[in-house]
Design an enzyme around this catalytic site. Structure first.
Site, PDB file in Angstrom:
ATOM      1  N   HIS A 180       0.823  -1.211   0.000  1.00 15.77           N
ATOM      2  CA  HIS A 180       0.000   0.000   0.000  1.00 15.77           C
ATOM      3  C   HIS A 180       0.856   1.258   0.000  1.00 15.77           C
ATOM      4  O   HIS A 180       0.460   2.284  -0.550  1.00 15.77           O
ATOM      5  CB  HIS A 180      -0.948  -0.014   1.193  1.00 15.77           C
ATOM      6  CG  HIS A 180      -2.169  -0.839   0.960  1.00 15.77           C
ATOM      7  ND1 HIS A 180      -2.821  -1.515   1.955  1.00 15.77           N
ATOM      8  CD2 HIS A 180      -2.859  -1.122  -0.173  1.00 15.77           C
ATOM      9  CE1 HIS A 180      -3.861  -2.163   1.450  1.00 15.77           C
ATOM     10  NE2 HIS A 180      -3.897  -1.942   0.165  1.00 15.77           N
TER      11      HIS A 180
ATOM     12  N   GLU B 220       1.166 -11.419 -22.432  1.00 16.53           N
ATOM     13  CA  GLU B 220       1.732 -11.445 -21.080  1.00 16.53           C
ATOM     14  C   GLU B 220       2.471 -12.742 -20.809  1.00 16.53           C
ATOM     15  O   GLU B 220       3.088 -12.901 -19.758  1.00 16.53           O
ATOM     16  CB  GLU B 220       0.611 -11.283 -20.046  1.00 16.53           C
ATOM     17  CG  GLU B 220      -0.213 -10.025 -20.233  1.00 16.53           C
ATOM     18  CD  GLU B 220      -1.533 -10.099 -19.485  1.00 16.53           C
ATOM     19  OE1 GLU B 220      -1.588  -9.556 -18.371  1.00 16.53           O
ATOM     20  OE2 GLU B 220      -2.489 -10.703 -20.012  1.00 16.53           O
TER      21      GLU B 220
ATOM     22  N   ASP C 172       3.365  -8.831 -16.155  1.00 16.49           N
ATOM     23  CA  ASP C 172       3.224 -10.289 -16.186  1.00 16.49           C
ATOM     24  C   ASP C 172       4.235 -10.935 -17.129  1.00 16.49           C
ATOM     25  O   ASP C 172       4.729 -12.031 -16.852  1.00 16.49           O
ATOM     26  CB  ASP C 172       1.801 -10.672 -16.601  1.00 16.49           C
ATOM     27  CG  ASP C 172       0.886 -10.863 -15.395  1.00 16.49           C
ATOM     28  OD1 ASP C 172       1.362 -11.357 -14.362  1.00 16.49           O
ATOM     29  OD2 ASP C 172      -0.307 -10.509 -15.488  1.00 16.49           O
TER      30      ASP C 172
ATOM     31  N   CYS D 265       1.289  -1.657 -22.104  1.00 24.18           N
ATOM     32  CA  CYS D 265       0.450  -1.131 -21.030  1.00 24.18           C
ATOM     33  C   CYS D 265       0.935  -1.535 -19.651  1.00 24.18           C
ATOM     34  O   CYS D 265       0.240  -1.335 -18.667  1.00 24.18           O
ATOM     35  CB  CYS D 265      -1.009  -1.545 -21.217  1.00 24.18           C
ATOM     36  SG  CYS D 265      -1.277  -3.330 -21.110  1.00 24.18           S
TER      37      CYS D 265
END
Length: 557
Positions: free
Chosen positions: A184, A411, A435, A482
């Site tokens: 986080h 990916e 990935d 992306c």
């Protein structure tokens, strides 16, 4: 001068004196309570309620992703299972402080053992426990120091409640000794554009007051910097600030070659800000937000409403929507809740959608309806495509539902190696470098312990990207990027040199990448990319590209 290495979050650089986070509260004693169990229980319930409301209030004040994180922490504090565990310890005559400490520690250990996304939530649980214990003791919870001047904050890890409300006029940068790229701390640092390096284990040796340079782009903290290094870092920071305030122009190379710069978005609400920051469209819209908090799949009407809200923000512009990508760290009870020993290699992405095809069909229906109601240029792609047959399946199904432009995510190494066949069928490919790096280097991208392997600069990853770029050129099909690699200004140049025709990233990275592309021609980009491919490892590729970029600039001048 010496260097402390970690995982950089963001692209900035900052310098200043260190201020260390205060140490956690000492563990409570296991001595018996002097109060009756019902009184201890009442104390704990009151403390938990106060902490939960405080977390919610901080979330409401912070907004954005911070609000989601802090509301999740508040729910964690009041989890019924945890409450029962605490009260069972109180019933045995323990103090509320020890009961909270021991029960929360037990849950934390369970999360840590799970690893991945859940493992990185263990730090959040620790923070809740510390806040409850502090309230029970009547002392302030450990928090961000205030030395009275701007500083570089160094901590073991930073609790979401502290990160959400950091005074950015005081905190120049963050350095944590633990945590990974999906902690986080990292998530909120990205959202707030805070210069940060996480998982820098050696940073525990940094002392209050010493001056350091925090270089997020390189993932390095420089200690005992020279005056020349400090000046260079200051100049970089100034150049970055100037680039961020420069007039918005379409993404392009120095020779005018267009390279559309698009935004990665997770909710329609982020679209307006992306446009303000210069996004020319959307290169990745993650649809998971509609599904992850639900006990059943959202209806076609609910999906259509969300997709329409997004598309209306980008009239006439490209918007690439990814079909539901569930599995691995994003399990869904109504889609793929079966236990898997290695879910990253299991029923995820398109595989999961094919196993529950009605969900995919409903999503395509909603997307087609939203497309018909708006003027955006909708592209839809399937996640985790690994075979030519999967490409045929998805593109045929999408076209049956009226989707005009259907593509695939690359990916998995197999789809990169078969890109010539894949792009003979699909309308476009979008490379998810996060990935692709994970599967190429066999390193779970959610684990901080193997974060050093999660580097898209590795020549093995770059070679696979080149395969896709070459296939796109041969087939006359666009190839986008992306993953987070697109947000690295120099790597963005390399990716274009390898054949990428568009780049999509977090909106806060657009200005840096736009400025970087304008420094090189397409020929330069190809030379720099070839230099990176000659290296043996990620560090060597980065260094080779940097050296080649410098040579190209000198030649041009």
């Amino acid at each position: 001068m010496s260097e402390v290495r970690g995982v950089g979050i963001g692209l900035g650089v900052a310098q200043g004196p260190v201020a260390r986070m205060s140490e956690p509260l000492p563990a409570p004693s296991d001595a018996p309570s002097s109060l009756a169990p019902e009184d201890e229980t009442a104390r704990v319930r009151e403390a938990v309620g106060v902490v939960a409301r405080e977390l919610e209030a901080r979330g409401a004040q912070a907004g954005g992703a911070a609000r989601d994180v802090l509301e999740a922490q508040a729910m964690m504090a009041e989890d019924p299972t945890l409450e029962a565990e605490v009260e069972s310890r109180v019933a045995q005559g323990r103090t509320g402080e020890w009961a909270v400490f021991d029960a929360f520690a037990s849950f934390r250990d369970q999360l840590t053992a799970m690893g991945g996304y859940l493992g990185e939530r263990a730090a959040d649980l620790d923070d809740v426990a510390q806040r409850v214990i502090a309230h029970l003791r009547g002392v302030p919870a450990p928090g961000v120091p205030d030395p009275g001047h701007p500083f570089v904050l160094v901590a073991k890890d930073l609790a979401p409640a502290d990160t959400a409300l950091l005074d950015l006029d005081k905190v120049l940068a963050l350095v944590t000794t633990e945590g990974g790229p999906t902690s986080h701390t990292a998530i909120l640092a990205r959202e707030k554009s805070i210069v940060a390096v996480v998982g820098a284990a050696a940073a525990k040796e940094l002392v209050d007051g010493e001056t350091v340079i925090v270089d997020a782009a390189a993932g390095v903290v420089t200690t005992r910097p020279t005056a020349e290094e400090l000046d260079r870092a200051s100049n970089r920071a100034a150049a970055r600030a100037a680039a961020a305030s420069a007039p918005l122009t379409p993404g392009a190379l120095a020779d005018g070659t267009p390279v559309p710069l698009l935004a990665n978005l997770g909710k329609p609400g982020g679209a307006a800000e992306a446009v303000e920051l210069g996004a020319e469209g959307v290169g990745l819209f993650r649809t998971e937000f509609l599904f992850l908090s639900a006990h059943q799949a959202p209806t076609v009407e609910q999906q259509r409403e969300a997709y329409t809200e997004l598309l209306q923000t980008f009239p006439g512009k490209k918007v690439v929507v990814r079909a539901l990508d569930a599995g691995a760290d994003k399990p869904l009870a109504f889609l793929n809740d079966a236990h898997e020993e290695n879910p990253a290699l299991g029923l995820r992405g398109l595989r999961a959608l094919r196993a529950s095809e009605d969900i995919l069909r409903e999503q395509l229906t909603a997307l087609a309806q939203a497309d018909a109601a708006t003027d955006a240029d909708l592209w839809v792609m399937a996640p985790m495509v690994s075979t030519v047959e999967e490409t045929e399946y998805f593109t045929a199904l999408a076209r049956d539902y009226g989707i005009k432009t259907a593509g695939v995510m690359v990916e998995v190494p197999s789809s990169a190696l078969m890109a010539d066949r894949v792009l003979a069928i699909a309308d476009f490919a979008s490379i998810g470098t996060n990935d692709l790096t994970q599967y190429t280097l066999a390193a779970d991208r959610l684990l901080g312990s193997v974060a050093s392997f999660q580097d898209p600069w590795h020549p093995a990853v770059l070679r696979l990207i080149r395969e896709v770029g070459d296939a796109g050129r041969v087939n006359g099909k666009p190839v986008g990027i992306c993953g987070e690699a697109a947000a690295d200004p120099l790597l963005a140049v390399v990716l274009v040199g390898l054949g990428a025709t568009s780049l999509s990233m977090a909106p806060t990275a657009l200005a840096d990448v736009r400025a970087s592309l304008l420094e090189y021609t397409l020929d330069d980009a190809r030379v720099i990319a070839e230099a990176a491919l000659t290296a043996d490892d990620a560090a060597g590729a980065r260094a080779a590209a940097r050296a080649a970029a410098t040579r190209e600039k000198e030649t041009a001048s």
